[in-house]
Every structure is written in C-alpha cells, then in structure tokens.
Design an enzyme around this catalytic site. Sequence first.
Site, mmCIF file in Angstrom:
data_model
loop_
_atom_site.group_PDB
_atom_site.id
_atom_site.type_symbol
_atom_site.label_atom_id
_atom_site.label_comp_id
_atom_site.label_asym_id
_atom_site.label_seq_id
_atom_site.Cartn_x
_atom_site.Cartn_y
_atom_site.Cartn_z
ATOM 1 N N LYS A 183 118.673 18.375 -8.721
ATOM 2 C CA LYS A 183 118.909 18.785 -7.335
ATOM 3 C C LYS A 183 119.342 20.248 -7.347
ATOM 4 C CE LYS A 183 120.156 15.567 -3.679
ATOM 5 N NZ LYS A 183 118.949 14.785 -3.445
ATOM 6 N N GLU A 219 106.293 12.412 -4.675
ATOM 7 C CA GLU A 219 107.428 12.188 -3.766
ATOM 8 C C GLU A 219 107.046 12.362 -2.313
ATOM 9 O OE1 GLU A 219 111.614 12.505 -4.534
ATOM 10 O OE2 GLU A 219 111.171 14.235 -5.788
HETATM 11 C C1 LIG Z 1 118.259 13.689 -3.006
HETATM 12 C C2 LIG Z 1 116.812 13.427 -3.160
HETATM 13 C C3 LIG Z 1 116.274 12.127 -3.151
HETATM 14 C C4 LIG Z 1 117.092 10.906 -2.824
HETATM 15 O O1 LIG Z 1 118.127 10.652 -3.696
HETATM 16 P P1 LIG Z 1 119.322 9.671 -3.256
HETATM 17 O O2 LIG Z 1 120.263 9.725 -4.402
HETATM 18 O O3 LIG Z 1 118.738 8.326 -3.069
HETATM 19 O O4 LIG Z 1 119.872 10.219 -1.987
HETATM 20 C C5 LIG Z 1 114.918 11.982 -3.415
HETATM 21 N N1 LIG Z 1 114.118 13.043 -3.636
HETATM 22 C C6 LIG Z 1 114.591 14.304 -3.626
HETATM 23 C C7 LIG Z 1 113.666 15.429 -3.884
HETATM 24 C C8 LIG Z 1 115.946 14.530 -3.372
HETATM 25 O O5 LIG Z 1 116.434 15.773 -3.333
#
Ligand SMILES: *Cc1c(COP(=O)(O)O)cnc(C)c1O
Length: 339
Positions: A183, A219
């Site tokens: 992230k 995604e």
């Molecule tokens: C944060 C995020 C998610 C979802 O993650 P959670 O932990 O379930 O909130 C999925 N894909 C991306 C690209 C993200 O940044």
Amino acid sequence: MTDIDWANLKFSYTPTDYNVRCYFRNGKWGAIEVSSSEYINLHMAASCLHYGQNGWEGQKAFRCPDGKIRTFRLEENAARLQSTCRAMMMPEVPTELFTEMCLKAIKLNERFVPPYETGAALYIRPIVLGTGAQLGVSPTDEYLIIIFVTPVGPYFKGGFSATNYVITREFDRAAPQGTGKYKVGGNYGASLRAHVKAAKEGYSCEFYLDPRTKKYIEECGAANFIAVKGNKYITPESDSILPSITNKSLQQLALDMGMEVECRKIPVEELETFEEAGACGTAAVISPIGYIDDPENGKRYTFSKDGQPGPVFQKLYNRLRDIQYGIEPDVHHWVTVID
Ligand SMILES: *Cc1c(COP(=O)(O)O)cnc(C)c1O
C-alpha cells in the site's frame, strides 16, 4: 456529541479532534504524540514528497449494538504495513506501537464513532512518511507515522447496489515485480488516469489485468476480485495484487461454510463461468459487480442485473459484518473491543 449528519456521510474527510503521531529519529521510534493540528510541518526535500517513500493503511472501528466499539484485525494491518515498510526501505512500525496508536486515536475521537444504526463507521488512516531531507535517490533517515480517523458513511446507502467495471489494457497500476502488493502512494497516483477515464465513460471503476501478459484478472480498481462458481470461492493469485484483509477473512469464512477456496490465475474468459462476482475491501466488505465490459473484445460479462449480491456473497457478507459488530462469536479472534 457532534452535529454530524451521520446518515449523509460519504467516504470523505471530516475533521475530528485529534490525531496521533510518532517520529523515527536517530535509529528509533520516539514517544507517541497527540496533536489537534490537521497539518504537518514538512521539509521541502522530504523523501516522501520527491521519491514517494511512503506507505499507508486503512481499517475501520464500529459502534456495535451492545454499545461497545470494535476494531477488526488490527494486527493484520500492522503486519501489512510492516511489509510495505520493508519494501520501501522504511523502518518497520512495531505491532505494539501501531495498535497503541490506533486505539489511542479511536478513544480520543470517540464522539466521532457513528451510532450503530446509521451503518456508518470510523475510518482509520495510518500513514508512514519519509521526512528526512533527501536529495539523492536513497532511503532517508527520518520518518513519521501519523494515524488520523474520520467518520465515513456506509458504502451502500439503503442496501446494496452493483457497480460496473471496464477492463483497461492501456494503463497498469503496478509492474509485475513492482509495488502492487504494497500500500504505497505511488500505486494510487499511477491509477488515477485509468480511473478518471473509466469514470468519464460511465463506469464506477477500472478493472486491471495482470501487467505482464494482460491475460489474467488482477484487481477491481483498489479492491480485490472475488467470484463464486458452484461450491468454490475463487480469487486471483498474482505478485502485483494488494493482499486484502477482507479477502483473507472471507476466504476463512468460506472454508468455515464448507466451500473450497481457490487462489490462482484466472483467465479473463473465465469470467463467463462465474455465478457471482464482486469486489472486496474494507470500504464495502463485498460490493456486487453488475457487469464488466471488455471494449477491446466487444464483450460484456454480466453478474448482477438487480444490483443485489448472489446468495453466497450475501451470506459471507452477513457473517463478516456480524463478527465485526460483535453479534456473532469471534471464533477466529479478529476483533478488538475498546473499553
Ligand atoms: C486496500 C486495498 C484493498 C483492500 O484491502 P482490505 O485490507 O480488504 O481493505 C484491495 N486492493 C487495493 C489495491 C488496496 O489498496
């Protein structure tokens, strides 16, 4: 109390009373500081600004029917942030520090935790920044973690509504061996063009294929893709997908329900065969996918015509929410009760 109109909150920033901060200097994390300022005093040469040396998290705290506040899988967010820190050459934020800061930020802003009945929640946003002045491209030596909270509305007001996606082959959010599974700010900056283009064309969001071959599903914008076929819960496996904690939890619940879980490469054409398809993440838990368009191949894959999730997603969604709200027993020890 606050004069916030809980029912009309969106997923946007509302100021709260305090945020908590901790600086990494001279090789160690310092004391937790409480601030009522929404601003940070940052050196103009800070590495987070020029070289994207940063990372963040996102989770929620809920006001429950028993009046208590609960958080969900905080340790998982801590572990994922540590993995992001390692990838970005930043010092890891220890789990105890992370959890203490989260709980402090929630408690200090308790009056902003929306009432249970509203379906709204307190969103928690931790962010780690390289703050040292750094001109050459290399890791800096000073860092800051800030955790702020803000009340956010329910993702779907008055029940579910399906969202529609468009496959993008023009842009990638991350490289095959790049930062997709972390992230980090750069991934989201890199996704904005595809996102704005998809929105202009009338879609809720862009849908990504694997950046190497463009053959496999990756995604749903900034959410994981999940699907149901028969007794199987299926989700893509890839080096450039962000490991969603919601997805991980839903996989466990699917197993608990006697389903098989498949985490593997999913060819685009397989979309044709799924009975249910959805996006999952902290924001909505599961959001049903209406259809996914593949304009380059003139195809539309339709999953939900009435905007509703299928029976399996509905059940998984209810189970997860009931655990988060302390309605169902927390058999997997996912929940922290704040007293
Ligand atoms: C944060 C995020 C998610 C979802 O993650 P959670 O932990 O379930 O909130 C999925 N894909 C991306 C690209 C993200 O940044």
